[in-house]
Write a protein that holds these residues in place. Structure first.
Motif, PDB file in Angstrom:
ATOM      1  N   LEU A  34      78.835  23.658  -2.494  1.00 15.79           N
ATOM      2  CA  LEU A  34      78.408  25.055  -2.420  1.00 15.79           C
ATOM      3  C   LEU A  34      77.372  25.383  -3.486  1.00 15.79           C
ATOM      4  O   LEU A  34      76.349  26.010  -3.190  1.00 15.79           O
ATOM      5  CB  LEU A  34      79.620  25.976  -2.553  1.00 15.79           C
ATOM      6  N   ASP A  35      77.576  24.946  -4.705  1.00 17.34           N
ATOM      7  CA  ASP A  35      76.659  25.300  -5.795  1.00 17.34           C
ATOM      8  C   ASP A  35      75.342  24.537  -5.751  1.00 17.34           C
ATOM      9  O   ASP A  35      74.429  24.830  -6.513  1.00 17.34           O
ATOM     10  CB  ASP A  35      77.334  25.122  -7.153  1.00 17.34           C
ATOM     11  N   GLU A  36      75.204  23.566  -4.852  1.00 17.58           N
ATOM     12  CA  GLU A  36      73.971  22.785  -4.726  1.00 17.58           C
ATOM     13  C   GLU A  36      73.068  23.279  -3.594  1.00 17.58           C
ATOM     14  O   GLU A  36      71.964  22.780  -3.431  1.00 17.58           O
ATOM     15  CB  GLU A  36      74.304  21.320  -4.442  1.00 17.58           C
ATOM     16  N   LEU A  37      73.536  24.238  -2.822  1.00 15.45           N
ATOM     17  CA  LEU A  37      72.812  24.650  -1.621  1.00 15.45           C
ATOM     18  C   LEU A  37      72.125  25.998  -1.817  1.00 15.45           C
ATOM     19  O   LEU A  37      72.667  26.886  -2.470  1.00 15.45           O
ATOM     20  CB  LEU A  37      73.786  24.737  -0.438  1.00 15.45           C
ATOM     21  N   PRO A  38      70.956  26.153  -1.208  1.00 13.51           N
ATOM     22  CA  PRO A  38      70.254  27.437  -1.302  1.00 13.51           C
ATOM     23  C   PRO A  38      70.788  28.429  -0.265  1.00 13.51           C
ATOM     24  O   PRO A  38      70.090  28.827   0.659  1.00 13.51           O
ATOM     25  CB  PRO A  38      68.799  27.048  -1.018  1.00 13.51           C
ATOM     26  N   LEU A  39      72.048  28.815  -0.414  1.00 12.91           N
ATOM     27  CA  LEU A  39      72.662  29.731   0.543  1.00 12.91           C
ATOM     28  C   LEU A  39      72.450  31.173   0.099  1.00 12.91           C
ATOM     29  O   LEU A  39      72.568  31.492  -1.082  1.00 12.91           O
ATOM     30  CB  LEU A  39      74.157  29.444   0.673  1.00 12.91           C
ATOM     31  N   ALA A  40      72.195  32.025   1.069  1.00 10.50           N
ATOM     32  CA  ALA A  40      72.009  33.443   0.794  1.00 10.50           C
ATOM     33  C   ALA A  40      73.351  34.168   0.853  1.00 10.50           C
ATOM     34  O   ALA A  40      74.351  33.630   1.348  1.00 10.50           O
ATOM     35  CB  ALA A  40      71.037  34.044   1.821  1.00 10.50           C
ATOM     36  N   CYS A  41      73.357  35.369   0.393  1.00 11.75           N
ATOM     37  CA  CYS A  41      74.554  36.209   0.443  1.00 11.75           C
ATOM     38  C   CYS A  41      75.030  36.315   1.891  1.00 11.75           C
ATOM     39  O   CYS A  41      74.245  36.626   2.789  1.00 11.75           O
ATOM     40  CB  CYS A  41      74.230  37.586  -0.120  1.00 11.75           C
ATOM     41  N   GLY A  42      76.297  36.013   2.121  1.00 11.33           N
ATOM     42  CA  GLY A  42      76.873  36.106   3.462  1.00 11.33           C
ATOM     43  C   GLY A  42      76.800  34.849   4.295  1.00 11.33           C
ATOM     44  O   GLY A  42      77.393  34.788   5.370  1.00 11.33           O
ATOM     45  N   ASP A  43      76.079  33.817   3.823  1.00  6.59           N
ATOM     46  CA  ASP A  43      76.024  32.553   4.553  1.00  6.59           C
ATOM     47  C   ASP A  43      77.391  31.867   4.516  1.00  6.59           C
ATOM     48  O   ASP A  43      78.219  32.134   3.639  1.00  6.59           O
ATOM     49  CB  ASP A  43      74.981  31.611   3.959  1.00  6.59           C
ATOM     50  N   VAL A  44      77.601  30.956   5.466  1.00  3.12           N
ATOM     51  CA  VAL A  44      78.870  30.257   5.589  1.00  3.12           C
ATOM     52  C   VAL A  44      78.635  28.754   5.450  1.00  3.12           C
ATOM     53  O   VAL A  44      77.826  28.182   6.178  1.00  3.12           O
ATOM     54  CB  VAL A  44      79.536  30.542   6.956  1.00  3.12           C
ATOM     55  N   LEU A  45      79.335  28.132   4.500  1.00  6.89           N
ATOM     56  CA  LEU A  45      79.318  26.680   4.379  1.00  6.89           C
ATOM     57  C   LEU A  45      80.484  26.149   5.201  1.00  6.89           C
ATOM     58  O   LEU A  45      81.643  26.452   4.908  1.00  6.89           O
ATOM     59  CB  LEU A  45      79.457  26.245   2.917  1.00  6.89           C
ATOM     60  N   VAL A  46      80.164  25.378   6.245  1.00  9.12           N
ATOM     61  CA  VAL A  46      81.171  24.823   7.148  1.00  9.12           C
ATOM     62  C   VAL A  46      81.214  23.316   6.911  1.00  9.12           C
ATOM     63  O   VAL A  46      80.204  22.634   7.075  1.00  9.12           O
ATOM     64  CB  VAL A  46      80.824  25.124   8.624  1.00  9.12           C
ATOM     65  N   THR A  47      82.400  22.820   6.517  1.00  7.66           N
ATOM     66  CA  THR A  47      82.548  21.402   6.212  1.00  7.66           C
ATOM     67  C   THR A  47      83.810  20.838   6.850  1.00  7.66           C
ATOM     68  O   THR A  47      84.651  21.574   7.368  1.00  7.66           O
ATOM     69  CB  THR A  47      82.644  21.164   4.685  1.00  7.66           C
ATOM     70  N   GLY A  48      83.941  19.543   6.766  1.00 10.55           N
ATOM     71  CA  GLY A  48      85.151  18.819   7.132  1.00 10.55           C
ATOM     72  C   GLY A  48      85.524  17.965   5.933  1.00 10.55           C
ATOM     73  O   GLY A  48      85.615  18.471   4.822  1.00 10.55           O
ATOM     74  N   HIS A  49      85.683  16.683   6.133  1.00 10.14           N
ATOM     75  CA  HIS A  49      85.829  15.650   5.117  1.00 10.14           C
ATOM     76  C   HIS A  49      87.132  15.677   4.321  1.00 10.14           C
ATOM     77  O   HIS A  49      87.783  14.655   4.198  1.00 10.14           O
ATOM     78  CB  HIS A  49      84.629  15.650   4.161  1.00 10.14           C
ATOM     79  N   THR A  50      87.538  16.812   3.778  1.00  2.91           N
ATOM     80  CA  THR A  50      88.729  16.848   2.924  1.00  2.91           C
ATOM     81  C   THR A  50      90.020  16.838   3.732  1.00  2.91           C
ATOM     82  O   THR A  50      91.080  16.593   3.181  1.00  2.91           O
ATOM     83  CB  THR A  50      88.744  18.090   2.023  1.00  2.91           C
ATOM     84  N   HIS A  51      89.926  17.155   5.026  1.00  2.00           N
ATOM     85  CA  HIS A  51      91.089  17.233   5.914  1.00  2.00           C
ATOM     86  C   HIS A  51      92.012  18.389   5.520  1.00  2.00           C
ATOM     87  O   HIS A  51      93.166  18.430   5.933  1.00  2.00           O
ATOM     88  CB  HIS A  51      91.872  15.913   5.951  1.00  2.00           C
ATOM     89  N   LEU A  52      91.497  19.322   4.729  1.00  2.00           N
ATOM     90  CA  LEU A  52      92.258  20.484   4.275  1.00  2.00           C
ATOM     91  C   LEU A  52      91.640  21.757   4.845  1.00  2.00           C
ATOM     92  O   LEU A  52      90.450  22.008   4.639  1.00  2.00           O
ATOM     93  CB  LEU A  52      92.257  20.569   2.745  1.00  2.00           C
ATOM     94  N   PRO A  53      92.403  22.580   5.548  1.00  2.00           N
ATOM     95  CA  PRO A  53      91.843  23.807   6.118  1.00  2.00           C
ATOM     96  C   PRO A  53      91.521  24.844   5.044  1.00  2.00           C
ATOM     97  O   PRO A  53      92.264  25.010   4.078  1.00  2.00           O
ATOM     98  CB  PRO A  53      92.952  24.300   7.049  1.00  2.00           C
ATOM     99  N   VAL A  54      90.384  25.527   5.232  1.00  2.00           N
ATOM    100  CA  VAL A  54      89.919  26.571   4.312  1.00  2.00           C
ATOM    101  C   VAL A  54      89.231  27.645   5.140  1.00  2.00           C
ATOM    102  O   VAL A  54      88.458  27.338   6.048  1.00  2.00           O
ATOM    103  CB  VAL A  54      88.911  26.002   3.282  1.00  2.00           C
TER     104      VAL A  54
END
Length: 181
Positions: free
Chosen positions: A110-130
């Motif tokens: 999250l802290d490495e991406l140029p995301l704007a206010c309100g954007d959504v980071l959608v991931t998998g990998h950890t196998h943990l729901p968030v």
């Protein structure tokens, strides 16, 4: 727009069959695959119903509805079986008035991406729901349909209107939810 999110199938035909039952009932506009589609990976055991070729055969008829990204267990050999692109390290979607940044989760934080206010980071990998807001952005991970972790059940995700939800694979009940307001 309705989006269904699935991550970490790891070649389990049995898990994909359950996903496809929900896909038929929920009728999303797109099926978003967040990586680790066919290969079980060297750190995981062989999943129940491990059959990567059958997983590819069942996903291929849905190619026009699939948006996929590469997971850490996906390779060029996997792409040879699939009729939709799956090797992009990330992708973007616009839905519910938001930009969704899709990443398997092993390359982008999250802290490495140029995301704007309100954007959504959608991931998998950890196998943990968030599913929650983190500062000015939202974090969403549908968990894993094959190898859930942290005593969580196998799960998938949905975006309906402006509501993100993580749902149990066995019965579709909502486990976590977050409104994009």
């Amino acid at each position: 727009m309705r989006l269904m999110f699935v991550s970490d199938i790891h070649g389990s035909e049995q898990a994909l069959d359950q996903v496809l039952v929900h896909y038929a009932k929920l009728n999303p506009d797109y099926l978003v695959l967040l990586g680790d589609l066919l290969n079980h990976g060297p750190r995981n055991p062989l999943p129940e119903g491990y059959n990567p070729a059958a997983v590819a055969e069942k996903l291929n008829p849905l190619a026009q509805q699939i948006v996929a990204i590469r997971g850490n267990c996906d390779s060029e050999v996997d792409q040879m079986l699939l009729k939709f692109p799956c090797l992009a390290p990330y992708n973007h979607l616009l839905a519910a008035g938001r930009r969704l940044f899709l990443s398997h989760g092993h390359l982008h934080a999250l802290d490495e991406l140029p995301l704007a206010c309100g954007d959504v980071l959608v991931t998998g990998h950890t196998h943990l729901p968030v599913a929650h807001r983190e500062g000015e952005q939202y974090l969403f991970n549908p968990g894993s349909v094959t190898f859930p972790r942290g005593e969580n059940p196998a799960s998938f995700g949905m975006l309906e209107h402006s509501h993100l939800s993580v749902r149990a694979l066995d019965d579709g009940r909502e486990l976590l939810g977050c409104d994009l307001d």
